[in-house]
Scaffold this motif. Sequence first.
Motif, mmCIF file in Angstrom:
data_model
loop_
_atom_site.group_PDB
_atom_site.id
_atom_site.type_symbol
_atom_site.label_atom_id
_atom_site.label_comp_id
_atom_site.label_asym_id
_atom_site.label_seq_id
_atom_site.Cartn_x
_atom_site.Cartn_y
_atom_site.Cartn_z
ATOM 1 N N GLY A 1 6.667 -4.980 54.691
ATOM 2 C CA GLY A 1 5.643 -5.044 53.656
ATOM 3 C C GLY A 1 4.237 -5.020 54.212
ATOM 4 N N GLU A 2 3.406 -5.906 53.708
ATOM 5 C CA GLU A 2 1.990 -5.898 54.067
ATOM 6 C C GLU A 2 1.768 -6.220 55.544
ATOM 7 O OE1 GLU A 2 3.497 -7.665 51.723
ATOM 8 O OE2 GLU A 2 2.139 -8.156 50.055
ATOM 9 N N LYS B 1 3.701 -8.791 58.385
ATOM 10 C CA LYS B 1 4.188 -8.330 59.692
ATOM 11 C C LYS B 1 3.529 -9.103 60.825
ATOM 12 C CE LYS B 1 5.317 -3.709 58.030
ATOM 13 N NZ LYS B 1 4.992 -2.270 58.053
ATOM 14 N N ALA B 2 2.257 -9.427 60.676
ATOM 15 C CA ALA B 2 1.560 -10.203 61.702
ATOM 16 C C ALA B 2 2.126 -11.617 61.781
ATOM 17 C CB ALA B 2 0.065 -10.241 61.403
ATOM 18 N N PHE B 3 2.440 -12.191 60.631
ATOM 19 C CA PHE B 3 3.024 -13.540 60.585
ATOM 20 C C PHE B 3 4.365 -13.568 61.325
ATOM 21 C CE2 PHE B 3 5.428 -17.001 58.751
ATOM 22 C CZ PHE B 3 4.498 -17.994 58.516
#
Length: 240
Positions: A129-130, A134-136
Amino acid sequence: MAETKKPITIAAIGDIHVGEANAGAHREMFREIADRADVLALCGDLTNLGRPREAEVLAEDLHGIGMPVLGVLGNHDHECGHVDEVKAILSHAGVRFIEGEHCVVKGVGFAGVKGFAGGFDSRMLDSFGEPAIKAFVQEAVNEALKLESALRLLETERTVVLLHYAPIAATIEGEPAEIHPFLGSSRLAETIDRYSVTAVFHGHAHHGTYAGRTPRGTPVYNVAAAIPKDTGRPYALLEV
């Protein structure tokens, strides 16, 4: 004949949340630990807001403890953006930080990371998704990879892992279900179970459960100070 490996006793505690007004609050406990254990493991949230003065207060209580002290930081220690200064102050007081690193003390290998959130087992957050999601997820993956790098370099028969965030769901039981995904990640347990680990210590879940096991059976202990332990004290003791 092979030399017998002498057992050592580890005292482990997390989430002591030292504040600027807590001068001397933990001094007697640390002296008690020095009489009962061979190594002290600090499992994050050592300070309340990550302020240098809070680290100085803790350093004063640790001064002269006369035993190896190993540690990782927690989310509270990152709050004010003074991580390097907090680590420098506590390192000067004798704390050896092993985030993404390893060391051997009295024949026992230690590896550690702070860890991160993301949830557990089949409900673990996926990288989909956002970009923010993805960074999380990537942060959790990066912490697991740092732990793997440290464990890979250890060749000791006994290995202990220090974390702040939980690697399994069992030791956060007792916390509100709504916050479980923010208390740890199974990605840490997946890494641990690829190696022969003797025991794992973590904190962060103040209202969780003291003991559990990874899917492959490695003992995991939630040593947040508020968790009741079989010592009857804020710290756990484990012979390995």
